[in-house]
Structure formats: C-alpha cells, structure tokens
Design a protein around this motif. Structure first.
Motif, mmCIF file in Angstrom:
data_model
loop_
_atom_site.group_PDB
_atom_site.id
_atom_site.type_symbol
_atom_site.label_atom_id
_atom_site.label_comp_id
_atom_site.label_asym_id
_atom_site.label_seq_id
_atom_site.Cartn_x
_atom_site.Cartn_y
_atom_site.Cartn_z
ATOM 1 N N LYS A 123 10.697 7.251 -4.087
ATOM 2 C CA LYS A 123 9.397 6.756 -3.622
ATOM 3 C C LYS A 123 8.491 6.263 -4.752
ATOM 4 C CE LYS A 123 10.802 7.872 0.422
ATOM 5 N NZ LYS A 123 12.082 8.477 0.001
ATOM 6 N N GLY A 124 8.893 6.567 -5.981
ATOM 7 C CA GLY A 124 8.109 6.080 -7.113
ATOM 8 C C GLY A 124 8.464 4.667 -7.520
ATOM 9 N N ALA B 156 0.837 -1.206 0.000
ATOM 10 C CA ALA B 156 0.000 0.000 0.000
ATOM 11 C C ALA B 156 0.875 1.261 0.000
ATOM 12 C CB ALA B 156 -0.919 -0.005 1.226
ATOM 13 N N LEU B 157 1.958 1.246 0.774
ATOM 14 C CA LEU B 157 2.852 2.415 0.815
ATOM 15 C C LEU B 157 3.586 2.590 -0.509
ATOM 16 C CD1 LEU B 157 4.335 2.034 4.415
ATOM 17 C CD2 LEU B 157 2.781 3.840 3.637
ATOM 18 N N ALA B 158 3.988 1.478 -1.123
ATOM 19 C CA ALA B 158 4.680 1.562 -2.420
ATOM 20 C C ALA B 158 3.743 2.151 -3.480
ATOM 21 C CB ALA B 158 5.176 0.177 -2.844
ATOM 22 N N GLU B 159 2.474 1.747 -3.454
ATOM 23 C CA GLU B 159 1.506 2.296 -4.412
ATOM 24 C C GLU B 159 1.284 3.787 -4.158
ATOM 25 O OE1 GLU B 159 -1.953 -0.187 -4.111
ATOM 26 O OE2 GLU B 159 -0.933 -1.897 -5.048
ATOM 27 N N ALA B 160 1.205 4.156 -2.881
ATOM 28 C CA ALA B 160 1.046 5.584 -2.541
ATOM 29 C C ALA B 160 2.275 6.368 -3.001
ATOM 30 C CB ALA B 160 0.836 5.741 -1.035
ATOM 31 N N GLY B 161 3.465 5.794 -2.809
ATOM 32 C CA GLY B 161 4.698 6.455 -3.235
ATOM 33 C C GLY B 161 4.729 6.665 -4.733
ATOM 34 N N HIS B 162 4.288 5.640 -5.464
ATOM 35 C CA HIS B 162 4.262 5.739 -6.925
ATOM 36 C C HIS B 162 3.325 6.862 -7.362
ATOM 37 C CE1 HIS B 162 4.609 4.404 -11.028
ATOM 38 N NE2 HIS B 162 3.292 4.362 -11.129
ATOM 39 N N HIS C 75 8.944 10.648 3.274
ATOM 40 C CA HIS C 75 8.896 9.297 3.827
ATOM 41 C C HIS C 75 7.465 8.963 4.223
ATOM 42 C CE1 HIS C 75 10.164 12.004 7.115
ATOM 43 N NE2 HIS C 75 11.220 12.194 6.397
ATOM 44 N N PHE C 76 7.141 7.683 4.067
ATOM 45 C CA PHE C 76 5.786 7.196 4.303
ATOM 46 C C PHE C 76 5.856 6.073 5.336
ATOM 47 C CE2 PHE C 76 4.144 7.968 -0.320
ATOM 48 C CZ PHE C 76 4.430 9.308 -0.183
#
Ligand SMILES: [Zn+2]
Length: 207
Positions: free
Chosen positions: A53-54, A14-20, A34-35
């Motif tokens: 983060k992307g 979920a954090l990786a998708e938000a970062g992207h 940072h997330f």
C-alpha cells in the motif's frame, strides 16, 4: 473506460497517497489492509489484493459495484471487499473506507474482545459529529473469522443500531474506519491510531 475518468483518477490518487502515509507510519505492514473510495452511487474503487500500500499507482485498483461485481480488469477482489460494500450501501454520505493493521490496534483488539470505550481524550472531538457533546467513543471488537459474509452482516447490524460509530476493530486483526472522503477517513484513522497508542502507553505506564 472507468479507469480513464477524472473521478477514478482523483480517488485512486487520494487512496495511493493515504496508502503511502499509512505504510510510512507502520499501520499496514507488508501488503495487508485495503482502502476504497466511492466513485458514484453504485460503484467504488478498491485496492487490488496483495499489493504494497506504500507503492500504489493507478493500476493497483479495481472498480466494483455495490453487489461485489468487478467492473474492470480480470483480477478478483479480496473477500473483505464486502466489509467495504456494507458501509457504502448503508449511507450515501460514506465516501471512503480504510482498513489497516497497526500493532496498537491489533494488540488492543486482543486485550479487549468485549470492545473499547475511549474516554476523556481531547482528540475524541475528531471522531464525533460537531456539537454532539459526546465525551466517549465506543469501538466495537468483532471476532476474527474467514466467513466474511457473516462478519459483514454483523457489522451492518451493529452500524444500523449505532450510526454514530466512527470505526471498529476485528480481534487480532485491525481497524476499519470511514468518512465522507478519503481525507476525512484518513483523519479518523490518524485519530484512532493516536488514541490506540495512548491506550497502550497508559496500560504500560500503569504497571
Ligand atoms: Zn486485514
């Protein structure tokens, strides 16, 4: 191992998708920001420092406890991890914290060091509890400082006095916002970014 648990994998994804999404929208240029997300009542997963983060995957995260001890790997967390931890300590209802550096957020934080009041926007309903009837949302601005423990104490004191806050800015730096889940925190981040763009556009058109 914590990294093998379903909870870790789900929150990291979920954090990786938000970062992207945030990277695609230009809210986290280069490898800043940072997330984090809550794993349980004592542990969170947070992005490791210095990564784009992307392009995050499962290896781009650290697990830390709410005292700041790293529980996985040998990498050091960012000093700003404590700005995440104060939020998780404050409320068990906080499930995620997102920190981004968009240009509108950064510009407004420099223009309004005394804080922002966002008023008369339909989108504010996304930031206030349902039925609150609030017509405006305050966004405190804290001075930027490398003294993260001092800043974390200031933030904690402010949130204790104003638990209705949905986010804050650090001057010349960026936005912190949070929610019950990564998805909820991301919705708030999107709402804040939309409102910050409206504020910047209003000032530009008003000249
Ligand atoms: Zn930052």
């Amino acid at each position: 191992m914590i990294e093998e648990t379903l909870e870790f994998k789900a929150q990291a994804r979920a954090l990786a998708e938000a970062g992207h999404l945030c990277a695609m929208r230009g809210w986290i240029p280069t490898s800043v920001g940072h997330f984090s997300a809550r794993l349980n009542e004592k542990q969170i997963v947070i992005t490791a420092p210095g990564l784009d983060k992307g392009r995050l995957d499962d290896t781009g995260f650290l697990v830390v406890d709410l005292d700041g001890h790293v529980l996985t790997g040998d990498r050091e967390p960012a000093a700003e991890t404590f700005l995440h931890i104060v939020m998780y300590r404050r409320s068990p209802g906080i499930g995620a914290v997102l920190h981004s550096h968009s240009a509108p957020a950064t510009a407004l934080s420099r223009l309004r060091p005394e804080g922002l009041l966002l008023e008369d926007y339909e989108a504010l309903a996304q930031l206030s509890p349902p039925g609150s009837g609030a017509t405006g949302t305050a966004v405190p601005v804290f001075p930027n400082t490398p003294d993260i423990p001092q800043l974390a104490a200031q933030v904690d004191d402010c949130i204790a006095r104003h638990p209705e806050l949905a986010g804050y800015l650090i001057a010349g730096h960026g936005l912190y916002t949070w929610g019950v889940s990564v998805e909820a925190a991301l919705r708030r981040a999107e709402t804040f970014e939309f409102l910050f763009q409206c504020e910047v556009l209003s000032r530009t058109l008003d000249r």
